[in-house]
Scaffold this motif. Structure first.
Motif, PDB file in Angstrom:
ATOM      1  N   MET A  28      32.055  39.013  43.547  1.00 45.20           N
ATOM      2  CA  MET A  28      33.645  39.008  42.588  1.00 45.20           C
ATOM      3  C   MET A  28      34.454  39.665  41.909  1.00 45.20           C
ATOM      4  N   MET A  29      34.534  40.871  42.398  1.00 43.40           N
ATOM      5  CA  MET A  29      35.125  41.440  41.608  1.00 43.40           C
ATOM      6  C   MET A  29      36.057  41.178  43.610  1.00 43.40           C
ATOM      7  N   ALA A  37      38.507  38.960  42.481  1.00 41.88           N
ATOM      8  CA  ALA A  37      39.555  38.976  41.891  1.00 41.88           C
ATOM      9  C   ALA A  37      41.104  40.018  41.772  1.00 41.88           C
ATOM     10  N   GLU A  38      40.661  40.872  42.757  1.00 39.27           N
ATOM     11  CA  GLU A  38      41.402  41.512  43.418  1.00 39.27           C
ATOM     12  C   GLU A  38      42.054  41.054  43.900  1.00 39.27           C
ATOM     13  N   ALA A  96      42.974  38.228  44.191  1.00 37.00           N
ATOM     14  CA  ALA A  96      43.573  36.827  43.515  1.00 37.00           C
ATOM     15  C   ALA A  96      44.612  37.463  42.727  1.00 37.00           C
ATOM     16  N   VAL A 135      44.049  40.195  39.971  1.00 39.74           N
ATOM     17  CA  VAL A 135      43.647  40.252  39.329  1.00 39.74           C
ATOM     18  C   VAL A 135      42.398  42.095  39.290  1.00 39.74           C
ATOM     19  N   ARG A 165      40.530  44.949  39.638  1.00 44.41           N
ATOM     20  CA  ARG A 165      39.089  45.827  39.180  1.00 44.41           C
ATOM     21  C   ARG A 165      39.018  45.605  37.672  1.00 44.41           C
ATOM     22  N   LYS A 213      41.212  45.713  35.188  1.00 43.62           N
ATOM     23  CA  LYS A 213      40.769  44.733  34.231  1.00 43.62           C
ATOM     24  C   LYS A 213      39.748  43.342  34.068  1.00 43.62           C
ATOM     25  N   LEU A 214      39.430  43.204  35.128  1.00 52.86           N
ATOM     26  CA  LEU A 214      37.921  42.251  35.375  1.00 52.86           C
ATOM     27  C   LEU A 214      36.955  42.592  35.231  1.00 52.86           C
ATOM     28  N   VAL A 225      35.165  40.359  31.110  1.00 54.42           N
ATOM     29  CA  VAL A 225      33.974  40.192  31.148  1.00 54.42           C
ATOM     30  C   VAL A 225      32.899  40.393  30.758  1.00 54.42           C
TER      31      VAL A 225
END
Length: 305
Positions: free
Chosen positions: A189-190, A193-194, A196, A198, A200, A202-203, A207
């Motif tokens: 998921m990291m 996110a990256e 997309a 976002v 790491r 900030k994720l 979360v």
């Protein structure tokens, strides 16, 4: 067991060194230590331990013997030597991670010699071993646990009696497997996110404030995966596969299909195949970042631990 028993400690590696040092510092009686590394043994001797020349010497000297060894085969071998040379009534406390079946087999072997056994695998970090703040999960009969708890407490701030012999390993293996599964899920998921947009960090920040928060996110993701720091002298992928293999064996013996552990194992096998297996195990994120299918990568090696 005497109020202040003579203690033995065998295995002075990454975790054992810190644990032994705490026992030496806090115990009111002698502590006989042994390791195949002369350097590791000398460090403990400088701290006040009595350096033993062999496992046999520890077995002959100590009433309670702690073990911190790489796995079940080493534990069985050392316990066979202890069984041959220690006095009846001697207690062995295994701080290693082994299979549940191995723990119970060793306990039965020692019982034939009139000796006692407790499995007491540890969780948390090398620093926690140094600080004496490990979480220790113990499998032992009630009366034996009550006698051992003060001694085990030298090394851990949280000592949990999980049940009879083998139950400490049950809890430890489940704990570790859940962690390895969570790290694999976070890694996937990291990267999503990256890509997309976002970062790491900030994720993790976002979360950790929601229902996706976890110990793995706040520790392994924050300290290793976000900054891409994966030291080689930490917990590597082969160790992960060993523990997951024990969990798969346990689940199958209980009639449960270990689908998630099997899938998770493919990430860590792929890391070994890719040449990064000796790095700290969250390094599996590097594989996800390449876009290579982990199951295909794992299939080039042994996809079962």
């Amino acid at each position: 067991m005497a109020d202040t028993p003579i203690i033995g400690f065998i295995g002075l590696g990454v975790m054992g060194s810190g644990m032994c040092a705490n026992v030496v510092r806090k115990h009111g009686g002698p502590v006989h230590a042994f390791d195949m590394s002369a350097e590791a043994l000398d460090i403990q001797a400088q701290g006040g331990a009595i350096a033993a020349a062999s496992v046999t010497d520890v077995a002959k000297a100590a009433a309670v013997i702690f073990l911190s060894l790489p796995g079940g085969k080493q534990v069985a071998s050392v316990c066979a030597e202890i069984a041959a040379h220690a006095a009846p009534g001697t207690t062995v406390v295994d701080l290693s991670t082994t299979s549940v079946a191995e723990a119970r087999q060793v306990a039965a072997m020692l019982a034939e010699k009139g000796m006692h056994f407790a499995d007491a695998p540890v969780a948390r970090t090398r620093q926690a071993a140094i600080d004496g703040t490990l979480s220790i999960m113990v499998g032992a009969p009630d009366a034996l646990f009550d006698r051992l708890k003060p001694l085990i407490g030298y090394m851990g701030s949280d000592v949990t009696h999980c049940g009879d012999v083998g139950c400490g390993q049950v809890v430890k293996l489940i704990n570790n497997t859940l962690l390895f599964e969570q790290v694999a899920a976070i890694a996937e998921m990291m990267v999503v996110a990256e890509r997309a947009g976002v970062t790491r960090t900030k994720l993790i920040e976002a979360v950790s404030l929601g229902s996706g928060d976890s110990f793995a996110l706040r520790n392994h993701a924050t300290k290793a995966m976000a900054p891409n720091i994966f030291p080689e002298k930490a917990f590597p992928s082969p160790y992960v596969l060993k523990d997951i293999g024990y969990t798969i064996e346990l689940a199958e013996s209980m009639g449960v299909a270990p689908n998630l552990p099997r899938l998770t194992a493919t990430y860590y096998q792929a890391a070994i195949n890719a040449g990064i297996g000796q790095e700290y195990f969250p390094a599996i994120i590097k594989l996800i970042g390449t876009g290579e299918d982990h199951e295909a990568a794992s299939a080039r090696g042994n996809d079962r631990p």
